[in-house]
Design a protein around this motif. Structure first.
Motif, short mmCIF file in Angstrom:
data_model
loop_
_atom_site.label_atom_id
_atom_site.label_comp_id
_atom_site.label_asym_id
_atom_site.label_seq_id
_atom_site.Cartn_x
_atom_site.Cartn_y
_atom_site.Cartn_z
N UNK A 14 71.17 96.68 57.22
CA UNK A 14 71.43 98.49 56.77
C UNK A 14 72.34 98.92 56.31
N UNK A 15 73.75 98.15 56.55
CA UNK A 15 74.73 98.92 56.41
C UNK A 15 75.30 97.60 55.54
N UNK A 16 75.27 96.83 55.02
CA UNK A 16 75.22 96.30 53.50
C UNK A 16 74.58 97.25 52.19
N UNK A 17 72.96 98.09 52.97
CA UNK A 17 72.73 98.04 51.52
C UNK A 17 72.77 99.47 51.20
N UNK A 18 73.91 100.10 52.47
CA UNK A 18 75.07 101.63 52.13
C UNK A 18 75.74 101.03 51.46
N UNK A 19 76.95 99.77 51.72
CA UNK A 19 78.15 99.49 51.13
C UNK A 19 77.53 98.99 49.45
N UNK A 20 76.55 98.63 49.30
CA UNK A 20 75.86 98.57 48.05
C UNK A 20 75.54 100.06 47.49
N UNK A 21 75.76 100.92 47.91
CA UNK A 21 75.46 102.17 47.30
C UNK A 21 76.52 102.98 47.42
N UNK A 22 77.79 102.23 47.71
CA UNK A 22 79.07 102.58 47.64
C UNK A 22 79.75 102.04 46.52
N UNK A 23 79.44 100.73 46.29
CA UNK A 23 80.04 100.50 45.15
C UNK A 23 79.72 100.30 43.57
N UNK A 24 78.93 101.36 43.65
CA UNK A 24 78.23 102.17 42.74
C UNK A 24 79.16 103.25 42.21
N UNK A 25 79.73 104.03 43.26
CA UNK A 25 80.56 105.32 43.15
C UNK A 25 82.34 105.22 42.72
N UNK A 26 82.36 104.87 41.02
CA UNK A 26 84.23 104.59 41.38
C UNK A 26 84.52 105.21 42.35
N UNK A 27 84.53 104.59 43.25
CA UNK A 27 85.74 105.62 44.08
C UNK A 27 87.55 105.67 43.30
N UNK A 28 88.01 104.73 43.21
CA UNK A 28 89.21 104.92 43.08
C UNK A 28 90.43 104.74 44.70
N UNK A 84 92.28 107.06 45.60
CA UNK A 84 91.96 108.05 46.37
C UNK A 84 90.28 108.38 47.38
N UNK A 85 89.45 107.64 46.22
CA UNK A 85 88.13 107.96 47.10
C UNK A 85 87.62 107.08 47.67
N UNK A 86 87.98 106.05 48.07
CA UNK A 86 88.15 105.05 49.01
C UNK A 86 88.64 105.31 49.93
N UNK A 87 90.14 105.68 50.13
CA UNK A 87 90.90 106.67 51.56
C UNK A 87 89.63 107.99 52.09
N UNK A 88 89.35 108.39 51.39
CA UNK A 88 88.09 109.69 51.18
C UNK A 88 86.93 108.62 52.65
N UNK A 89 87.11 107.74 51.51
CA UNK A 89 85.38 107.45 52.36
C UNK A 89 85.42 106.46 53.68
N UNK A 90 86.81 106.03 53.85
CA UNK A 90 86.45 104.84 55.30
C UNK A 90 87.23 106.36 56.28
N UNK A 91 87.27 107.40 55.57
CA UNK A 91 87.60 108.66 56.93
C UNK A 91 86.70 108.54 57.31
N UNK A 92 85.48 109.15 56.74
CA UNK A 92 84.25 109.44 56.31
C UNK A 92 83.44 109.04 57.09
N UNK A 93 83.70 107.15 57.33
CA UNK A 93 82.76 106.48 57.97
C UNK A 93 83.02 105.91 59.46
#
Length: 354
Positions: free
Chosen positions: A247-261, A263-272
């Motif tokens: 199930x987490x791989x599907x969440x990861x697939x959704x995350x990869x569709x977002x152009x994080x950059x 700063x976005x990667x940092x915010x995503x890791x913190x939220x997760x």
């Protein structure tokens, strides 16, 4: 027990949600330990070092519920252990043939310390993960030294945040009662650690034999399972981890569709991290759904080409998890088998001095 009763019992185990008395400040502090280094890396235009420092930030999760002096001494020891594990893993770049023996030795030593001091979860998991990621990291030379320094810096930050968090919690909740720790024995400290190290090494050999592209996830999955308190616990964790990873791989697939950059990667890791540390004591399977994308971002986020091909990465992670979990369950079955324990313990006593 017939098949229907067995399936009902398995569902109950999977669906059970545990109560938690963990203070809300703990997940917030853990998220800060993991997210702040990545924000620093983004600010310095070096997301790779930020992600490495975030690996050191995992040290905070080893903070025990004890007195302030013991909390800090244990956390500083863990910070040193995390850095040393990652550095020893990096030495595998010099002699690749030594990677498997080195991971086995690191696992045995880490587990002996954790068993001797009755360390609570996550136990030795993150130390072995740091060593495995270091052993298969694509960086070399000065970049490798910089990455080791980043892990050490992340550990120092985790100790500092752990100190401030402990001051707050002790002032609010008072000093906890001293824990009664079981008396360490040769079987618990040495025999179990050697068996766990052996199966972790076996899982890594299996990863090489199967020519898996990212073999470092296999020993991590194996150790996460084999650390269970019983075969039943190991099997439940195996189901939680396998289904949660899928199930987490599907969440990861959704995350990869977002152009994080960066700063976005940092915010995503913190939220997760915030979600994971809120859920992990309540339901391991649900937590694994968010552990999976977080771990992939930490290990692969600095390699843009890896995240650009998420399906390949997802397939590799799922296979790694299944292979590691199967060997982990087999190891747990041996570890909790009376005949095997007697056989392994008797042979170790012949080698043990005194």
């Amino acid at each position: 027990m017939n098949l229907k009763q067995y399936l009902i019992e398995e569902w109950r185990q999977l669906a059970r949600v545990n109560r938690s008395d963990r203070p809300w400040e703990m997940p917030v502090a853990a998220a800060l330990c993991m997210g702040a280094p990545i924000f620093a890396g983004a600010a310095m235009d070096d997301i790779g070092l930020g992600l490495a420092a975030s690996l050191g930030g995992l040290v905070f999760l080893h903070l025990p519920a004890t007195g302030l002096a013991h909390r800090m001494s244990w956390l500083m020891a863990c910070a040193f252990g995390m850095t040393a594990s990652h550095a020893l893993g990096m030495l595998g770049h010099l002699v690749p043939a030594l990677v498997v023996p080195m991971i086995v030795i690191i696992t045995i030593l880490v587990m002996m310390v954790c068993r001797f001091y009755a360390a609570p979860p996550p136990g030795g998991l993150f130390f072995v993960m740091a060593a495995a990621i270091g052993a298969y990291s694509p960086v070399h030379g000065r970049d490798a030294l910089a990455q080791i320094g980043a892990v050490a810096a992340g550990g120092v930050l985790a100790v500092a945040i752990g100190f401030l968090y402990s001051l707050h919690i002790v002032s609010r909740r008072g000093h906890p009662e001293p824990l009664r720790r079981p008396t360490p024995s040769l079987d618990t400290v040495v025999m179990e650690s050697v068996v766990i190290g052996g199966f972790v090494g076996l899982s890594l050999l299996a990863a090489h034999a199967l020519q898996l592209t990212r073999p470092y996830w296999v020993p991590v999955s194996c150790l996460a399972i084999i650390q269970g308190a019983s075969v039943r616990a190991a099997w439940s964790k195996h189901l939680h981890r396998t289904l949660g990873t899928a199930a987490g791989l599907l969440v990861f697939l959704g995350i990869t569709q977002i152009p994080l950059g960066p700063w976005g990667t940092a915010a995503m890791v913190m939220a997760l991290a915030l979600v994971v540390e809120t859920l992990v004591v309540r339901h391991y399977g649900l937590a694994t759904v968010f552990i999976t994308p977080m771990a992939l971002l930490l290990a692969e986020g600095s390699q843009g080409n890896a995240l650009a091909a998420p399906w390949t990465l997802m397939e590799a992670r799922l296979i790694d998890t299944v292979v590691g979990a199967i060997i982990g369950v087999a190891g747990a079955a041996c570890l909790h088998n009376t005949r095997f324990r007697h056989w392994a313990g008797s042979r170790l006593r012949r080698l043990w001095p005194g």
